[in-house]
Write an enzyme that holds these catalytic residues in place. Structure first.
Site, mmCIF file in Angstrom:
data_model
loop_
_atom_site.group_PDB
_atom_site.id
_atom_site.type_symbol
_atom_site.label_atom_id
_atom_site.label_comp_id
_atom_site.label_asym_id
_atom_site.label_seq_id
_atom_site.Cartn_x
_atom_site.Cartn_y
_atom_site.Cartn_z
ATOM 1 N N LYS A 136 -10.105 -2.791 8.048
ATOM 2 C CA LYS A 136 -10.347 -1.427 8.548
ATOM 3 C C LYS A 136 -11.853 -1.165 8.669
ATOM 4 C CE LYS A 136 -6.099 -0.402 9.076
ATOM 5 N NZ LYS A 136 -5.563 -0.393 10.461
ATOM 6 N N TYR B 163 -7.097 -6.231 3.489
ATOM 7 C CA TYR B 163 -6.598 -5.153 4.363
ATOM 8 C C TYR B 163 -7.690 -4.105 4.578
ATOM 9 C CZ TYR B 163 -4.639 -0.566 5.247
ATOM 10 O OH TYR B 163 -4.437 0.705 5.732
ATOM 11 N N SER C 145 -8.489 4.051 7.339
ATOM 12 C CA SER C 145 -7.925 4.410 6.038
ATOM 13 C C SER C 145 -9.006 4.923 5.105
ATOM 14 C CB SER C 145 -7.284 3.161 5.437
ATOM 15 O OG SER C 145 -6.959 3.378 4.077
HETATM 16 C C1 UD1 Z 1 -2.219 2.087 -0.691
HETATM 17 C C2 UD1 Z 1 -3.336 1.137 -0.458
HETATM 18 C C3 UD1 Z 1 -4.234 1.702 0.606
HETATM 19 C C4 UD1 Z 1 -3.454 1.935 1.875
HETATM 20 C C5 UD1 Z 1 -2.255 2.841 1.572
HETATM 21 C C6 UD1 Z 1 -1.374 2.922 2.767
HETATM 22 C C7 UD1 Z 1 -3.634 -0.008 -2.605
HETATM 23 C C8 UD1 Z 1 -4.568 -0.248 -3.758
HETATM 24 N N1 UD1 Z 1 -4.054 0.870 -1.685
HETATM 25 O O1 UD1 Z 1 -2.793 3.298 -1.187
HETATM 26 O O2 UD1 Z 1 -5.288 0.823 0.869
HETATM 27 O O3 UD1 Z 1 -4.248 2.515 2.852
HETATM 28 O O4 UD1 Z 1 -1.498 2.314 0.490
HETATM 29 O O5 UD1 Z 1 -0.319 3.766 2.554
HETATM 30 O O6 UD1 Z 1 -2.582 -0.587 -2.537
HETATM 31 N N2 UD1 Z 1 2.296 4.038 -7.740
HETATM 32 C C9 UD1 Z 1 3.081 3.943 -8.880
HETATM 33 N N3 UD1 Z 1 4.224 3.192 -8.808
HETATM 34 C C10 UD1 Z 1 4.619 2.546 -7.662
HETATM 35 C C11 UD1 Z 1 3.800 2.664 -6.506
HETATM 36 C C12 UD1 Z 1 2.640 3.407 -6.585
HETATM 37 O O7 UD1 Z 1 2.773 4.505 -9.929
HETATM 38 O O8 UD1 Z 1 5.661 1.870 -7.678
HETATM 39 C C13 UD1 Z 1 1.061 4.858 -7.800
HETATM 40 C C14 UD1 Z 1 -0.209 4.072 -7.491
HETATM 41 O O9 UD1 Z 1 -0.735 3.493 -8.649
HETATM 42 C C15 UD1 Z 1 -1.082 5.176 -6.893
HETATM 43 C C16 UD1 Z 1 -0.097 6.121 -6.216
HETATM 44 O O10 UD1 Z 1 1.169 5.835 -6.800
HETATM 45 O O11 UD1 Z 1 -1.741 5.876 -7.916
HETATM 46 C C17 UD1 Z 1 0.004 5.908 -4.728
HETATM 47 O O12 UD1 Z 1 0.229 4.523 -4.477
HETATM 48 P P1 UD1 Z 1 0.524 3.955 -3.003
HETATM 49 O O13 UD1 Z 1 1.607 4.742 -2.363
HETATM 50 O O14 UD1 Z 1 0.699 2.482 -3.123
HETATM 51 O O15 UD1 Z 1 -0.800 4.298 -2.210
HETATM 52 P P2 UD1 Z 1 -2.338 3.908 -2.524
HETATM 53 O O16 UD1 Z 1 -2.437 2.924 -3.597
HETATM 54 O O17 UD1 Z 1 -3.072 5.188 -2.682
#
Ligand code: UD1
Length: 336
Positions: A154, A150, A125
């Site tokens: 990795k 997690y 990741s």
């Molecule tokens: C997350 C994990 C990452 C993992 C990946 C797998 C964290 C901090 N990181 O990445 O380690 O490899 O998932 O897919 O959890 N967001 C919102 N509202 C929501 C959900 C997400 O605003 O309800 C935003 C988050 O703040 C982020 C973006 O959307 O900026 C993407 O979030 P997400 O899909 O959870 O992925 P990551 O956080 O990048």
């Protein structure tokens, strides 16, 4: 015909990779413990490709079961997806995460050593980079101390593979995924989040479908153009194809070192608000969302420099964010 073992082959990325392996002419054996998916995915893979992968329900934490599997089956390579992946949960259940994500890895590599099996592809990741100092993120960016258990599994996983590959001559590639989204164009396989989704896209599609009331956008005070965090969303089919490319590199002995790692992203950063706008366009529906505070542990921006992966793997992404969101929405509409 080369026979490839895919662990976690009925999961989100695993199932799409099985389809691409079969399309590329590989014979596939799947191991999955069904802890985060259903057996129906197997039938759906068969519907897409017309080919039945050999399936074994095995818990890879049970060393003896792993050994028994290899006593009965010869394989030419392994793609190892099977792992726990919920960042938040990993902080509450660290030992379960270390056990599942690392003991299974060690047992697989031991069998590879003992049986002289080569060619190992590992699901890693971009979380290993943390908040990188420079964007886009190249493979030269340093690995930072993991923020989550997690993420640590990795990082440690990559170290275990590197040590094993040097000592035992097992050629291996770790693919550092950015944010995989979307579903197969047949809409027969896709992401099946259990419970409330933690990742952005499944939360978006469930909100549009009326399953969730509204999406919380985590923070609009990041130092980005619209204040929301930036990620690199890659269509899962493009990601699946990167695995086939990595496998071909190992099988054809084109690898430069026994252990290599590559960034697998689209190369484009999109903010949360940009994703929402693109989704509204793809679905034709306005999305109910509100801005809330930042989510703990989130970084400002991460997107890949894919130059090295493009060249080494002779691979590049073919699908746009719009196509990925369109497929994610079609997949959501098919769920009951
Ligand atoms: C997350 C994990 C990452 C993992 C990946 C797998 C964290 C901090 N990181 O990445 O380690 O490899 O998932 O897919 O959890 N967001 C919102 N509202 C929501 C959900 C997400 O605003 O309800 C935003 C988050 O703040 C982020 C973006 O959307 O900026 C993407 O979030 P997400 O899909 O959870 O992925 P990551 O956080 O990048």
């Amino acid at each position: 015909m080369k026979k490839i073992l895919v662990t976690g082959g009925l999961g989100f990325i695993g199932s799409h990779t099985v389809v691409e392996l079969q399309n590329a002419g590989f014979e596939v054996i799947i191991i999955d413990d069904l802890s985060n998916t259903t057996i129906n995915v197997l039938d759906n893979i068969i519907e897409i490709t017309g080919k039945k992968p050999d399936f074994h329900q095995i818990d890879l934490r049970i060393k003896n079961d792993v050994k028994n599997f290899f006593d009965k089956h010869q394989v030419d390579g392994i793609i190892h997806f099977a792992a726990f992946k919920a960042v938040g949960e990993s902080m509450h259940k660290p030992l379960d995460y270390y056990e599942n994500n690392l003991s299974a890895l060690v047992y697989l590599l031991q069998e590879m050593r003992d049986r002289k099996i080569d060619n190992f592809i590992f699901s890693s990741s971009c979380t290993v980079y943390g908040q990188a100092d420079e964007l886009p993120i190249t493979e030269k960016a340093p690995v930072k101390k993991a923020e989550s258990v997690y993420g640590n599994t990795k990082q440690i996983g990559e170290e275990i593979i590197e040590d094993a590959s040097k000592a035992h001559g097992i050629n291996a590639i770790a693919l550092r995924y950015f944010n995989p989204i979307g579903a197969h164009e047949s809409v027969k396989i896709g992401e099946l989040p259990l419970g409330v989704p933690q990742n952005l896209i499944p939360f978006v599609t469930q909100t549009a479908a009326g399953i969730r009331k509204e999406l919380s956008v985590f923070g609009d005070d990041y130092p980005t153009s619209d204040g929301t965090a930036i990620r690199d969303y890659i269509h899962v089919v493009d990601l699946a194809k990167a695995h086939i490319a990595a496998l071909q590199r190992l099988i054809n002995k084109n690898n430069k070192k026994s252990f290599e790692f590559f960034n697998v992203g689209s190369g484009t950063g999109s903010s949360v608000l940009e994703v929402i706008k693109a989704f509204e366009k793809a679905s034709g529906k306005p999305l109910n969302y509100k801005i809330v505070g930042r989510r703990e542990g989130d970084i400002t921006a991460a997107y890949a420099d894919t130059t090295i992966a493009n060249k080494a793997l002779n691979w590049k992404t073919e699908k746009s964010l719009d196509e990925a969101l369109d497929s994610a929405w079609k997949w959501q509409l098919k769920q009951k």
